[in-house]
Design an enzyme around this catalytic site. Sequence first.
Site, PDB file in Angstrom:
ATOM      1  CB  SER A   1      -0.844  -0.002   1.285  1.00 49.85           C
ATOM      2  OG  SER A   1      -1.428   1.262   1.495  1.00 49.85           O
ATOM      3  CE1 TYR A  61      -3.908  -2.362   5.298  1.00 50.79           C
ATOM      4  CE2 TYR A  61      -3.426  -0.057   4.836  1.00 50.79           C
ATOM      5  CZ  TYR A  61      -3.739  -1.326   4.397  1.00 50.79           C
ATOM      6  OH  TYR A  61      -3.854  -1.578   3.052  1.00 50.79           O
TER       7      TYR A  61
HETATM    8  N1  LIG Z   1      -8.653  -0.602  -1.575  1.00 51.53           N
HETATM    9  C1  LIG Z   1      -7.688   0.214  -1.145  1.00 51.53           C
HETATM   10  O1  LIG Z   1      -7.878   1.436  -1.017  1.00 51.53           O
HETATM   11  C2  LIG Z   1      -6.308  -0.365  -0.870  1.00 51.53           C
HETATM   12  C3  LIG Z   1      -5.229   0.523  -0.786  1.00 51.53           C
HETATM   13  C4  LIG Z   1      -3.965   0.019  -0.547  1.00 51.53           C
HETATM   14  C5  LIG Z   1      -3.774  -1.331  -0.396  1.00 51.53           C
HETATM   15  N2  LIG Z   1      -4.840  -2.190  -0.458  1.00 51.53           N
HETATM   16  C6  LIG Z   1      -4.583  -3.623  -0.271  1.00 51.53           C
HETATM   17  O2  LIG Z   1      -5.103  -4.349  -1.367  1.00 51.53           O
HETATM   18  C7  LIG Z   1      -5.377  -5.686  -0.961  1.00 51.53           C
HETATM   19  C8  LIG Z   1      -6.739  -6.094  -1.498  1.00 51.53           C
HETATM   20  O3  LIG Z   1      -7.737  -5.311  -0.870  1.00 51.53           O
HETATM   21  P1  LIG Z   1      -9.012  -4.763  -1.648  1.00 51.53           P
HETATM   22  O4  LIG Z   1      -8.881  -3.294  -1.738  1.00 51.53           O
HETATM   23  O5  LIG Z   1      -9.230  -5.531  -2.881  1.00 51.53           O
HETATM   24  O6  LIG Z   1     -10.142  -5.039  -0.534  1.00 51.53           O
HETATM   25  P2  LIG Z   1     -11.317  -6.101  -0.460  1.00 51.53           P
HETATM   26  O7  LIG Z   1     -12.255  -5.945  -1.600  1.00 51.53           O
HETATM   27  O8  LIG Z   1     -11.854  -5.974   0.925  1.00 51.53           O
HETATM   28  O9  LIG Z   1     -10.580  -7.516  -0.634  1.00 51.53           O
HETATM   29  C9  LIG Z   1      -9.838  -8.100   0.400  1.00 51.53           C
HETATM   30  C10 LIG Z   1      -9.664  -9.563   0.083  1.00 51.53           C
HETATM   31  O10 LIG Z   1      -8.873 -10.161   1.133  1.00 51.53           O
HETATM   32  C11 LIG Z   1      -9.552 -11.319   1.603  1.00 51.53           C
HETATM   33  N3  LIG Z   1      -9.307 -11.545   3.018  1.00 51.53           N
HETATM   34  C12 LIG Z   1      -9.388 -10.640   4.031  1.00 51.53           C
HETATM   35  N4  LIG Z   1      -9.195 -11.253   5.213  1.00 51.53           N
HETATM   36  C13 LIG Z   1      -8.967 -12.574   4.933  1.00 51.53           C
HETATM   37  C14 LIG Z   1      -8.724 -13.715   5.739  1.00 51.53           C
HETATM   38  N5  LIG Z   1      -8.682 -13.649   7.090  1.00 51.53           N
HETATM   39  N6  LIG Z   1      -8.543 -14.909   5.118  1.00 51.53           N
HETATM   40  C15 LIG Z   1      -8.618 -15.006   3.772  1.00 51.53           C
HETATM   41  N7  LIG Z   1      -8.842 -13.955   2.956  1.00 51.53           N
HETATM   42  C16 LIG Z   1      -9.031 -12.755   3.543  1.00 51.53           C
HETATM   43  C17 LIG Z   1     -11.043 -11.043   1.357  1.00 51.53           C
HETATM   44  O11 LIG Z   1     -11.735 -12.274   1.194  1.00 51.53           O
HETATM   45  P3  LIG Z   1     -12.815 -12.893   2.227  1.00 51.53           P
HETATM   46  O12 LIG Z   1     -13.449 -11.765   2.976  1.00 51.53           O
HETATM   47  O13 LIG Z   1     -13.747 -13.644   1.322  1.00 51.53           O
HETATM   48  O14 LIG Z   1     -12.004 -13.803   3.084  1.00 51.53           O
HETATM   49  C18 LIG Z   1     -10.997 -10.292   0.035  1.00 51.53           C
HETATM   50  O15 LIG Z   1     -10.996 -11.198  -1.046  1.00 51.53           O
HETATM   51  C19 LIG Z   1      -5.266  -5.702   0.565  1.00 51.53           C
HETATM   52  O16 LIG Z   1      -4.037  -6.285   0.934  1.00 51.53           O
HETATM   53  C20 LIG Z   1      -5.267  -4.224   0.942  1.00 51.53           C
HETATM   54  O17 LIG Z   1      -4.559  -3.983   2.143  1.00 51.53           O
HETATM   55  C21 LIG Z   1      -6.105  -1.734  -0.709  1.00 51.53           C
END
Ligand SMILES: NC(=O)c1ccc[n+]([C@@H]2O[C@H](COP(=O)([O-])OP(=O)(O)OC[C@H]3O[C@@H](n4cnc5c(N)ncnc54)[C@H](OP(=O)(O)O)[C@@H]3O)[C@@H](O)[C@H]2O)c1
Length: 258
Positions: free
Chosen positions: A138, A151
């Site tokens: 991130s 985080y």
């Molecule tokens: N969106 C942003 O603004 C942003 C910015 C910077 C970095 N990121 C990073 O991008 C990555 C993806 O996030 P996203 O934005 O796509 O959010 P998201 O739509 O909430 O997706 C998160 C994914 O992680 C999985 N996950 C979470 N906890 C888990 C657990 N305990 N076991 C297995 N799977 C788990 C969720 O699946 P289930 O709930 O089905 O388990 C979901 O598929 C993350 O690492 C996040 O930190 C996001």
Amino acid sequence: MFSGKTALITGASSGIGEEMARQLAEQGCHLILVARRTERMLALKSELSAVTVDVITVDLAELQAPVRIFDQVAALGRQVDILINNAGFGFQKPMLEMTPDEQLGMVDVNDRALLALTRLFAAPMAVRGEGWILNVSSVSAWFPIPGMAVYAASKAFVQTLGRALHEELKPSGITVTTLSPGGTRTEFSAKARGQMDPTLEKAMMPVGPVARAGLQALAKGKPVVVPGAIYQLMTGLTRLLPGAWVVKLAGAVMGRHR
Ligand SMILES: NC(=O)c1ccc[n+]([C@@H]2O[C@H](COP(=O)([O-])OP(=O)(O)OC[C@H]3O[C@@H](n4cnc5c(N)ncnc54)[C@H](OP(=O)(O)O)[C@@H]3O)[C@@H](O)[C@H]2O)c1
């Protein structure tokens, strides 16, 4: 580039991971989807019928989850050419308002599981002399964030580990790339913050270009990629401004609570 290869994607049930699965399938890349929400992954599997898709339901917060995934992949008779450590979550909460379980749960999923999966799947990649690892960090990795300290620190771990492994694993034929997204329109923000700050909302990127930037950087063997001009400027500034200013600014912009 990845046609005929197999990618294992954690966090493939929504957001960036789901979008990467779609983009890789378009290239003819076979998939192993990993997350907790089975229904979401099965729906994606039925949509991506042109490639082989397996689904592994697992909670990455559980200590044995990475070994169970590794064993299940072996039982399926699949080989992982591309490992995408994307699963993660964050809470925008002050340290003292979080329970120890919330804090450690974040470290378990964002760091411990990512490290364990990297170690497990890098070993057979090194034997074959070929492999690709994409770790999702991130922009929060670039600066400490008061109000979102745990985080940001968990994502700094991902970035520091990835940059070192990029060099360390190169002689084994393994490419390690760290994707550092800024705000991206997924389910992440609602879970992290509840209501999104309108200023931050304006800077949010759609998920397609973020996933594409990560996959393109992986294919090119780049160490780090930050998608979006605004976030490239933001991370670039952290190298120019005094450290104390950066922490104060990060807290004011990203760690603010409503
Ligand atoms: N969106 C942003 O603004 C942003 C910015 C910077 C970095 N990121 C990073 O991008 C990555 C993806 O996030 P996203 O934005 O796509 O959010 P998201 O739509 O909430 O997706 C998160 C994914 O992680 C999985 N996950 C979470 N906890 C888990 C657990 N305990 N076991 C297995 N799977 C788990 C969720 O699946 P289930 O709930 O089905 O388990 C979901 O598929 C993350 O690492 C996040 O930190 C996001």
